[in-house]
Design an enzyme around this catalytic site. Structure first.
Site, PDB file in Angstrom:
ATOM      1  N   GLU A 282       0.817  -1.225   0.000  1.00 53.85           N
ATOM      2  CA  GLU A 282       0.000   0.000   0.000  1.00 53.85           C
ATOM      3  C   GLU A 282       0.847   1.271   0.000  1.00 53.85           C
ATOM      4  O   GLU A 282       0.578   2.207  -0.755  1.00 53.85           O
ATOM      5  CB  GLU A 282      -0.960   0.018   1.197  1.00 53.85           C
ATOM      6  CG  GLU A 282      -2.165  -0.909   1.058  1.00 53.85           C
ATOM      7  CD  GLU A 282      -1.886  -2.331   1.524  1.00 53.85           C
ATOM      8  OE1 GLU A 282      -0.737  -2.609   1.963  1.00 53.85           O
ATOM      9  OE2 GLU A 282      -2.798  -3.173   1.445  1.00 53.85           O
TER      10      GLU A 282
ATOM     11  N   HIS B 131     -10.445  -4.942  10.001  1.00 58.88           N
ATOM     12  CA  HIS B 131     -11.115  -4.818   8.700  1.00 58.88           C
ATOM     13  C   HIS B 131     -12.458  -4.115   8.846  1.00 58.88           C
ATOM     14  O   HIS B 131     -13.362  -4.332   8.043  1.00 58.88           O
ATOM     15  CB  HIS B 131     -11.338  -6.200   8.070  1.00 58.88           C
ATOM     16  CG  HIS B 131     -10.129  -6.794   7.430  1.00 58.88           C
ATOM     17  ND1 HIS B 131      -9.044  -7.212   8.151  1.00 58.88           N
ATOM     18  CD2 HIS B 131      -9.818  -7.026   6.125  1.00 58.88           C
ATOM     19  CE1 HIS B 131      -8.122  -7.702   7.328  1.00 58.88           C
ATOM     20  NE2 HIS B 131      -8.553  -7.592   6.088  1.00 58.88           N
TER      21      HIS B 131
END
Lengths: 332, 331
Positions: free
Chosen positions: B65, B134
């Site tokens: 990322e 998450h």
């Protein structure tokens, strides 16, 4: 990996005109930094100053192989890169003093000089912080088919940062035209890099299958020759490369870092300065080949001192930004 | 095409349509992220884009990322308009230096010389049984940073119009999609339209209390407003749509009219979006208030896995309903 410590005359491709040009650029950087040191120690310059003195051959050797529209990214020790890529000392001094006439209108300062007109995408005060930017510029150049190359300058301290390896992986996967120039000046701030860096530096690019070379960063001819090979290779679609330049920071981590004996000896500093100085070595070579004589070399310094003094005076005489303008440029 | 030509699209379809239109319109736009091409992301939001635009525009990246977001910053500075896909908003922590120290500051630090026209799309929202790494809604973190714009669409219509504006914006924009809304359907015109960033929308007019809500909490607030109507309370639901820039005037004007306000947001309550908006209202409508401005955010706890635990951590139509009734003196 290939190790080149000596560049032959033919390999370096340096003639008298080019040689004097490069010597002048190195002299400019040294004189500029000495003036920065003075401005800082006299408390005229606010903030921090990280001097490039001792490392001039790296910026000059690499940037002499770049086209005006090629990209560079730089570091907190970035004045040399900016000058070598074409920045003008007057607007640089103005930036260092926080003046409106500076490259960043005084919003950036010493560690953030950017000049898109010369391909300089900015110095960066986060160690390895510009690795993404440089790799992205190379991605963009390849995607647009522009033929541009990006050079990412960073110190060996950046070898501890994960993002560097993330973008090196991307660059090799996608064969991006970027050259990662690692200036190993031996010290991560106040700590020898051997205390912070496991394994060998060049084992890192090797792990990605990335072409890598190592040069004596105090030999501008060697840097110039290696940069020429790697930039040409990148421009012609050969992909990224990693160039380790072994160099030395003459001064402290920043101007205020005066008492350095707790991390390195005065003898070590003296040895680098007296036996491996990049200006002295290149000057000797120019004289030996008859490209210059000592008077020519001195003339480069005289010219540089005049230019730097004029530039510093311009900055000193320039106005500060208007405080009412502080919120300008938060958003485009 | 008549102006009334409207279809029902899901939230995910509206986003995909916005991306496709902007990819067609501007060759500088590319999408970068993990499994964005053939896989179309795990949420299938991008399904079909690679078939039309190919792998030079819809680009699969390594699980990296910080690397691909940093790369996007550099690409944006040099003539492209990248859109990065950060699969879960929780992974924003991995790109914070690239977004906060690089993207957000480059325009300012360069005195306006450089620009970073990029979009970071990511997700938010709990109750998907995905546990603490998450499920977070971290939009307050980026809303705190000058130089970033932050978008929180609550309907398919808004998602499409706001995303198109975000892609055309000259600044780095973080675009949050509540993953629990991807299947939500709503009307979306066939004609091209954009929605400017920084303009709130009154989703339902009312007179007794203002419920300011963001993202999927707008849907929850609308359900609460239905319940409130049944007990004789007229709730106005105001959706800021962007937390940066924030349309202060619309929020304040609504509360000046209703005299009561609840702010609902799925980020953690402390130091969160609810606090900022409550302060804006208290400051701007103080002399019109008949009750303290109240906040409903996510509970200050890591999002738990077990369903009965997770469900009590986020605002619901019932918690909004109960609080509104109390504030209106009709509990």
């Amino acid at each position: 990996m290939t190790i080149h410590t000596q560049a032959t005359r033919a390999e370096s491709g340096i003639d008298a005109a080019r040689g004097l040009q490069m010597y002048s650029q190195m002299a400019r950087i040294r004189v500029f930094e000495e003036r920065v040191n003075e401005l800082y120690t006299r408390a005229i310059m606010p903030g921090l100053a990280h001097l490039y003195i001792g490392q001039e051959a790296v910026a000059v050797g690499v940037c002499a192989q770049l086209e005006p529209d090629d990209y560079i990214t730089s570091t907190h020790r970035g004045h040399g890169h900016c000058l070598a890529k074409g920045a003008q000392p007057d607007r640089m001094f103005a930036e260092l003093l926080g003046k409106e006439a500076g490259y960043c209108r005084g919003r950036g300062g010493s560690m953030h000089i950017a000049d898109p007109a010369t391909g300089n995408l900015g110095a960066n005060a986060i160690v390895a912080g510009s690795a993404g930017v440089a790799t992205g510029a190379a991605f963009s150049a390849k995607w647009r088919g522009s033929g541009q190359v990006a050079v990412c300058f960073f110190g060996e301290g950046a070898l501890g940062q994960g993002v560097l390896y993330e973008v090196m992986n991307l660059a090799q996967l996608w064969l991006l035209p970027v050259v990662y120039v690692c200036e190993n000046n031996l010290y991560n701030e106040y700590t020898h890099y051997r205390e912070t860096t496991a394994g060998e530096v060049l084992a890192r690019p090797a792990a990605f299958g990335m072409h890598a070379e190592q040069v004596d960063g105090q030999d501008v001819r060697a840097v110039f020759a290696a940069a020429g090979r790697l930039v040409t290779r990148a421009r012609s679609g050969g992909g990224p490369a990693f160039l380790q330049c072994d160099t030395y920071r003459y001064r402290g981590h920043h101007v205020g870092d005066i008492n350095r004996v707790f991390y390195r000896s005065k003898e070590e500093e003296q040895e680098w300065m007296t036996t491996r100085d990049p200006l002295a070595r290149f000057g000797d070579w120019l004289c030996r080949l008859g490209f210059a004589d000592p008077a020519d070399l001195e003339a480069c310094f005289v010219t540089a001192r005049h230019e730097i003094e004029t530039a510093a005076q311009f900055a000193l005489d320039s106005p500060f930004p208007d405080a009412s303008d502080v919120q300008r440029h938060v958003y485009a | 095409m008549p102006e009334t030509a409207v279809r029902e699209l899901t939230f995910a379809e509206a986003i995909r349509e916005a991306l496709a239109e902007e990819l067609r319109r501007d060759p500088r736009v590319v999408v970068l992220g993990e499994d964005v091409a053939e896989a179309g992301t795990p949420f299938k939001v991008l399904s079909g884009l690679v078939e039309e635009f190919g792998t030079t525009r819809i680009i699969d990246t390594p699980i990296s990322e910080a690397g691909f977001t940093g790369l996007a910053v550099g690409a944006a500075m040099t003539g492209m308009r990248p859109i990065v896909d950060i699969m879960f908003g929780d992974f924003l922590t991995l790109v914070m230096d690239q977004m906060v120290n690089q993207a957000a500051k480059i325009h300012y630090m360069s005195g306006g010389a450089l620009q970073v026209p990029m979009v970071l799309r990511t997700t938010m929202g709990a109750t998907r049984r995905s546990a603490a790494q998450h499920s977070q809604s971290l939009h307050a973190w980026v809303s705190h940073v000058p130089g970033l714009k932050v978008v929180l669409p609550s309907t398919p219509y808004d998602a499409k119009g706001l995303l198109k504006s975000a892609i055309r914006d000259q600044n780095p924009v973080v675009f949050f999609e509540d993953k629990m809304m991807y299947r939500l359907k709503g009307p979306v015109p066939l004609e091209e339209y954009t929605i400017p960033l920084g303009v709130a929308d009154i989703k339902r007019p009312g007179t007794d209390i203002t419920i300011v809500a963001t993202s999927s909490m707008v849907q929850t607030a609308m359900a609460a407003a239905e319940l409130l109507e049944q007990v004789g309370i007229s709730a106005e639901v105001v959706d800021p749509r962007t937390t940066s820039p924030l349309d202060r005037d619309t929020l304040v004007d609504s509360v000046k009219k209703t005299s009561r306000a609840i702010v609902v947001d799925e980020g953690h309550e402390r130091y969160g979006v609810t606090a900022e908006i409550a302060a804006v209202i208290a400051d701007g409508a103080f002399y019109h208030l008949d009750a303290p401005v109240k906040r409903l955010g996510a509970m200050d706890v890591p999002v738990p896995f077990s369903p009965p635990l997770e469900d009590v951590t986020v605002p619901t139509e019932n918690t909004i309903f109960d609080l509104a009734r109390t504030l209106c003196g009709k509990a």
